[in-house]
Design a protein around this motif. Structure first.
Motif, mmCIF file in Angstrom:
data_model
loop_
_atom_site.group_PDB
_atom_site.id
_atom_site.type_symbol
_atom_site.label_atom_id
_atom_site.label_comp_id
_atom_site.label_asym_id
_atom_site.label_seq_id
_atom_site.Cartn_x
_atom_site.Cartn_y
_atom_site.Cartn_z
ATOM 1 N N TYR A 53 0.839 -1.198 0.000
ATOM 2 C CA TYR A 53 0.000 0.000 0.000
ATOM 3 C C TYR A 53 0.873 1.247 0.000
ATOM 4 C CZ TYR A 53 -3.797 -3.209 1.085
ATOM 5 O OH TYR A 53 -4.698 -4.232 1.034
ATOM 6 N N SER A 54 1.957 1.211 0.753
ATOM 7 C CA SER A 54 2.860 2.362 0.792
ATOM 8 C C SER A 54 3.465 2.629 -0.575
ATOM 9 C CB SER A 54 3.984 2.118 1.815
ATOM 10 O OG SER A 54 3.469 1.997 3.126
ATOM 11 N N HIS A 55 3.808 1.560 -1.316
ATOM 12 C CA HIS A 55 4.418 1.727 -2.630
ATOM 13 C C HIS A 55 3.532 2.552 -3.557
ATOM 14 C CE1 HIS A 55 7.320 -1.369 -1.441
ATOM 15 N NE2 HIS A 55 8.026 -1.052 -2.513
ATOM 16 N N PHE A 56 2.227 2.251 -3.556
ATOM 17 C CA PHE A 56 1.422 3.017 -4.515
ATOM 18 C C PHE A 56 0.820 4.291 -3.925
ATOM 19 C CE2 PHE A 56 -3.054 2.379 -3.537
ATOM 20 C CZ PHE A 56 -3.161 1.133 -2.932
ATOM 21 N N LEU A 57 0.750 4.409 -2.597
ATOM 22 C CA LEU A 57 0.242 5.652 -2.006
ATOM 23 C C LEU A 57 1.308 6.742 -1.996
ATOM 24 C CD1 LEU A 57 -1.805 4.278 1.029
ATOM 25 C CD2 LEU A 57 -2.708 5.256 -1.090
ATOM 26 N N PHE A 58 2.538 6.359 -1.645
ATOM 27 C CA PHE A 58 3.605 7.348 -1.492
ATOM 28 C C PHE A 58 4.711 7.195 -2.534
ATOM 29 C CE2 PHE A 58 1.601 8.558 2.333
ATOM 30 C CZ PHE A 58 1.251 7.407 3.023
ATOM 31 N N GLY A 59 4.634 6.152 -3.354
ATOM 32 C CA GLY A 59 5.627 5.965 -4.410
ATOM 33 C C GLY A 59 6.816 5.131 -4.014
ATOM 34 N N GLU A 63 8.322 2.108 6.483
ATOM 35 C CA GLU A 63 8.614 1.145 7.540
ATOM 36 C C GLU A 63 7.447 0.193 7.787
ATOM 37 O OE1 GLU A 63 7.558 4.545 10.863
ATOM 38 O OE2 GLU A 63 9.013 3.009 11.366
ATOM 39 N N HIS A 64 6.270 0.537 7.239
ATOM 40 C CA HIS A 64 5.089 -0.292 7.441
ATOM 41 C C HIS A 64 4.846 -1.265 6.279
ATOM 42 C CE1 HIS A 64 4.290 2.577 10.605
ATOM 43 N NE2 HIS A 64 4.163 3.573 9.718
ATOM 44 N N SER A 65 5.635 -1.193 5.215
ATOM 45 C CA SER A 65 5.349 -1.960 4.003
ATOM 46 C C SER A 65 5.308 -3.458 4.244
ATOM 47 C CB SER A 65 6.382 -1.637 2.920
ATOM 48 O OG SER A 65 6.257 -0.291 2.513
ATOM 49 N N ALA A 66 6.156 -3.962 5.144
ATOM 50 C CA ALA A 66 6.223 -5.401 5.386
ATOM 51 C C ALA A 66 5.189 -5.870 6.404
ATOM 52 C CB ALA A 66 7.628 -5.791 5.849
ATOM 53 N N SER A 67 4.452 -4.947 7.013
ATOM 54 C CA SER A 67 3.498 -5.312 8.048
ATOM 55 C C SER A 67 2.264 -5.965 7.441
ATOM 56 C CB SER A 67 3.093 -4.062 8.841
ATOM 57 O OG SER A 67 2.017 -4.361 9.715
ATOM 58 N N LEU A 68 1.739 -6.974 8.134
ATOM 59 C CA LEU A 68 0.499 -7.606 7.695
ATOM 60 C C LEU A 68 -0.704 -6.702 7.941
ATOM 61 C CD1 LEU A 68 1.067 -11.275 8.971
ATOM 62 C CD2 LEU A 68 1.404 -10.363 6.669
ATOM 63 N N LYS A 69 -0.529 -5.695 8.801
ATOM 64 C CA LYS A 69 -1.585 -4.724 9.084
ATOM 65 C C LYS A 69 -1.090 -3.336 8.701
ATOM 66 C CE LYS A 69 -3.598 -7.486 12.826
ATOM 67 N NZ LYS A 69 -4.039 -7.505 14.251
ATOM 68 N N GLU A 70 -0.642 -3.242 7.457
ATOM 69 C CA GLU A 70 -0.015 -2.014 6.978
ATOM 70 C C GLU A 70 -0.956 -0.818 7.048
ATOM 71 O OE1 GLU A 70 2.211 -0.276 2.942
ATOM 72 O OE2 GLU A 70 1.360 -2.310 2.984
ATOM 73 N N LYS A 114 -1.666 -8.121 -1.768
ATOM 74 C CA LYS A 114 -1.600 -7.936 -0.326
ATOM 75 C C LYS A 114 -2.986 -7.540 0.151
ATOM 76 C CE LYS A 114 1.099 -5.754 3.338
ATOM 77 N NZ LYS A 114 2.191 -4.805 3.679
ATOM 78 N N ARG A 115 -3.665 -8.444 0.844
ATOM 79 C CA ARG A 115 -5.031 -8.210 1.295
ATOM 80 C C ARG A 115 -5.050 -7.881 2.786
ATOM 81 N NH1 ARG A 115 -9.241 -9.970 -1.981
ATOM 82 N NH2 ARG A 115 -8.565 -10.840 -3.961
ATOM 83 N N GLU A 116 -6.015 -7.022 3.142
ATOM 84 C CA GLU A 116 -6.116 -6.619 4.537
ATOM 85 C C GLU A 116 -7.556 -6.227 4.849
ATOM 86 O OE1 GLU A 116 -4.209 -3.218 7.504
ATOM 87 O OE2 GLU A 116 -3.094 -3.864 5.720
ATOM 88 N N SER A 117 -8.048 -6.672 5.991
ATOM 89 C CA SER A 117 -9.367 -6.245 6.460
ATOM 90 C C SER A 117 -9.187 -4.956 7.239
ATOM 91 C CB SER A 117 -10.000 -7.316 7.350
ATOM 92 O OG SER A 117 -10.331 -8.446 6.599
ATOM 93 N N PHE A 118 -9.653 -3.864 6.643
ATOM 94 C CA PHE A 118 -9.500 -2.545 7.258
ATOM 95 C C PHE A 118 -10.748 -1.748 6.930
ATOM 96 C CE2 PHE A 118 -8.022 1.894 7.227
ATOM 97 C CZ PHE A 118 -7.469 1.981 8.495
ATOM 98 N N TYR A 119 -11.755 -1.830 7.832
ATOM 99 C CA TYR A 119 -13.061 -1.235 7.556
ATOM 100 C C TYR A 119 -13.597 -1.745 6.218
ATOM 101 C CZ TYR A 119 -11.615 1.921 11.290
ATOM 102 O OH TYR A 119 -11.177 2.426 12.499
ATOM 103 N N GLY A 120 -13.513 -3.036 6.031
ATOM 104 C CA GLY A 120 -13.889 -3.662 4.770
ATOM 105 C C GLY A 120 -12.680 -4.369 4.172
ATOM 106 N N LYS A 121 -12.909 -5.115 3.133
ATOM 107 C CA LYS A 121 -11.839 -5.858 2.486
ATOM 108 C C LYS A 121 -11.038 -4.952 1.566
ATOM 109 C CE LYS A 121 -14.176 -10.317 2.707
ATOM 110 N NZ LYS A 121 -14.666 -11.497 1.953
ATOM 111 N N ARG A 122 -9.732 -4.955 1.706
ATOM 112 C CA ARG A 122 -8.840 -4.116 0.907
ATOM 113 C C ARG A 122 -7.847 -5.001 0.146
ATOM 114 N NH1 ARG A 122 -11.457 0.807 1.561
ATOM 115 N NH2 ARG A 122 -11.927 1.110 3.786
#
Length: 669
Positions: A53-59, A63-70, A114-122
């Motif tokens: 998510y960080s790659h496409f949001l910020f380019g 430090e959060h890119s590897a987190s399962l709850k990014e 990279k899938r994550e449940s964050f106020y819905g499926k992302r």
């Protein structure tokens, strides 16, 4: 000056003259500041790598890119980094489409989701800003490997990039559902390393990621070298070769299509069109309208077929019951197959892509609701011949993954108007119908229409696309539609499986006419054009033109009577009493003339001379021709009907002349 946007990638090469290379993200400028890209139509080349998510949001990675709850970690760092706040995919998609229309070159880098449940499926695939790319990768098996071995399928725009990967190695590959001419390179196993993707009529590309700075540099040079150009996508009509024809022309095929195919959604229709081939002697599928429905005519496997799409469900104006009734009434098919997608029953015993074949259809909507719920809907057996052919289709195989293939499951299917997406309701439903294998929405309507019109051969074939458990998405619908259509096509590709059911119309009609003219004691056959009889018969027996004339003024009422009696007379001509075949030649001729008289007689008066009937007929033709020269009062559809009738009259005149020539001794005066 050319501008290149890298999303999720860092360029480390030397400066390139007259080229500006930026590494930016797709996040909101007011939140991401200098890390946010300009509107995408400001760039000439765009490469998107949504590795996180960080790659496409910020380019770039954080430090959060590897987190399962990014996403949760980003929001915790800065509340404005909430995903729905920091990313407006709707606006970015608009910008990207404008950029492509202006000639920008676009490459997506293939990554694992990279899938994550964050106020819905992302999903990180949202960073692609394109549903086709998202669908391509979500329905492909992805493999992480490290190898320098690859095969460039044909010389292409990215040959230099793939050659660089053959030196430094590639790391990710994927296996789509099928291989086609869009592929650029593949692994020794036959997995994809790059392919073309069409976007709004232009070509973009999906490539395996660069594994070294050198490989990225080569990729950018390929994009700037002029080798990569924009090619226009063929229209869907060109791809599936569809020819749009007037209503009168599509009507002329009635009586020749013994197989009726029905779908209910766009994805089902688009899938079946890929499997339809042009009729013998044609180069394109034929598409035209009759009344409220659009039909496509072609060959499905070894058999001529007509297809239409109904609305979803059974009870609406455009839903399966009424639409199918109209289609059967007009085309008079011998068999009907409903093809599409369905809800599965058990995700443990079944898989997405398994094909459900209806041994029977149960309408689950009719129920007695009281202290105890009692089902009251009918359970109806599918056609005996169709069910037998599907059950014996033992050599069909379709892989849903490299290690898994789709299964055909035969059993009871539930049918109702509810789009089921609730686990509690689903559990209650299958508790009432424990033997059911799945559910869908249109089958009960198809059965009802077929039963009312005494068509015994019908069947419903649909593949599982979801489980109706509250997590319904459209992700697996293309795969399921492909599976169901593939099985049906395989069944109808066997050339002799339906000889007695689907290969009778023109052949039998021709045989009846031939037998009618045969002399029992010799080989003499009257030289009547059997093909002509069949052609005229197909129109009148399949589509009653007097329905049109019922709406015309009283001055044209004579044609209502004429068309009704034409239909009756022609029916007698082509379907004589079986005993007639055993009579001698003179009796056959006499009976034939009687049928012709019935064919000509457009009033209830009994005429003593066929000459009188002939005179009345040609008088009617003259009046008709005069009527059709003054068309100001007709709309376009009326004119098409009138032109059709004019052509039929002309063909009938040819038939009448052949009758006169075949019976020279008869007193026609």
């Amino acid at each position: 000056m050319k501008k290149i946007l890298l999303v999720g990638l860092e360029y480390s090469g030397a400066d390139i003259e007259q080229v500006v290379i930026e590494t930016k993200g797709l996040g909101e400028p007011e939140i991401c500041g200098e890390h946010a890209a300009l509107p995408l139509y400001e760039y000439d080349v765009i490469i998107i790598n949504p590795q996180s998510y960080s790659h496409f949001l910020f380019g770039r990675a954080t430090e959060h890119s590897a987190s399962l709850k990014e996403l949760g970690s980003l929001k915790k760092e800065n509340d404005r980094y909430d995903f729905d706040t920091v990313f407006d995919d709707g606006e970015r998609i608009k910008e990207l489409n404008i950029a492509i229309s202006q000639g920008a070159k676009l490459v997506w880098i293939a990554v694992e989701d990279k899938r994550e449940s964050f106020y819905g499926k992302r999903t990180s695939y949202q960073g692609y800003l394109n549903d086709d790319v998202k669908d391509e990768l979500e329905h492909s098996c992805k493999y992480r490997k490290r190898s320098t071995r690859l095969k460039i399928i044909k010389k292409n725009n990215f040959s230099g990039y793939f050659e660089s990967l053959s030196q430094c190695g590639w790391g990710l590959t994927w296996q789509p559902r099928s291989k086609d001419e869009s592929w650029l390179a593949e692994t020794p196993e036959g997995y994809c390393l790059g392919k073309e993707i069409m976007v709004d009529g232009s070509t973009a590309w999906l490539l395996t990621p660069p594994t070294s700075p050198e490989a990225l540099n080569v990729l950018i040079k390929c994009m700037l070298s002029g080798e990569v150009g924009i090619t226009k996508q063929k229209k869907v009509e060109d791809k599936v070769k569809i020819k749009h024809i007037p209503s009168g022309d599509i009507i002329s095929h009635i009586g020749r299509m013994n197989l009726l195919l029905v779908t209910a959604t766009e994805i089902e229709t688009r899938t079946i069109l890929k499997y339809l081939a042009p009729l013998d002697g044609q180069e394109e599928l034929l598409e035209g309208t009759i009344d409220n429905l659009t039909y496509r005519v072609g060959k499905f496997g070894a058999y001529n077929a007509v297809h239409f799409q109904c609305g979803m469900g059974t009870t609406g104006r455009d839903a399966s019951t009424l639409s199918t009734y109209d289609a059967i009434h007009k085309w008079q098919p011998k068999a009907i197959v409903m093809i599409g997608i369905a809800c599965g029953k058990d995700p443990i015993k079944q898989k997405i892509g398994d094909v459900l074949v209806s041994e029977s259809i149960t309408a689950y909507e009719p129920m007695r609701i009281g202290s105890k719920t009692i089902p009251r809907g009918p359970t109806s057996l599918a056609g005996q011949v169709l069910l037998n052919r599907f059950r014996n289709m033992l050599d069909w195989e379709f892989m849903t993954s490299p290690k898994t293939k789709s299964r055909m499951i035969v059993g009871e299917m539930l049918s109702g108007d509810k789009l089921i997406d609730d686990q509690e309701f689903k559990d209650e439903l299958f508790e009432l119908f424990p033997n059911a294998i799945g559910g869908e929405m249109e089958g009960a309507g198809v059965y009802a229409a077929a039963a009312r019109l005494k068509l015994p051969e019908w069947i419903v074939v649909k593949a599982i696309c979801d489980w109706g458990d509250g997590s319904k998405t459209k992700e697996s619908q293309p795969l399921a539609a492909e599976m169901a259509t593939s099985l049906c096509h395989a069944v109808f590709s066997k050339p002799h499986s339906f000889d007695q059911l689907l290969c009778q119309t023109e052949t039998v009609q021709a045989d009846v006419v031939t037998d009618l003219y045969k002399e029992s004691s010799s080989n003499e056959i009257l030289p009547i054009d059997k093909k002509l009889l069949t052609e005229v018969s197909a129109v009148f027996t399949g589509y009653k033109m007097h329905q049109f004339f019922e709406e015309l003024s009283n001055s044209r009422s004579v044609y209502l009577e004429m068309m009704t009696d034409f239909e009756i007379g022609l029916s007698r001509l082509l379907a004589p009493d079986k005993k007639m075949r055993n009579r001698d030649l003179e009796e056959v001729r006499s009976s034939f003339l009687y049928a012709i008289q019935e064919f000509l007689n457009f009033s209830t008066t009994t005429f003593s001379s066929i000459n009188n009937v002939t005179a009345r007929f040609y008088g009617g033709v003259s009046e008709f021709q005069l009527l059709t020269t003054h068309r100001e009062g007709f709309d376009k559809e009326d004119v098409e009907y009138l032109e059709l009738i004019r052509r039929i009259y002309k063909r009938w005149e040819e038939l009448h002349e052949q009758v006169r020539g075949a019976l020279p001794d008869f007193d026609w005066c």
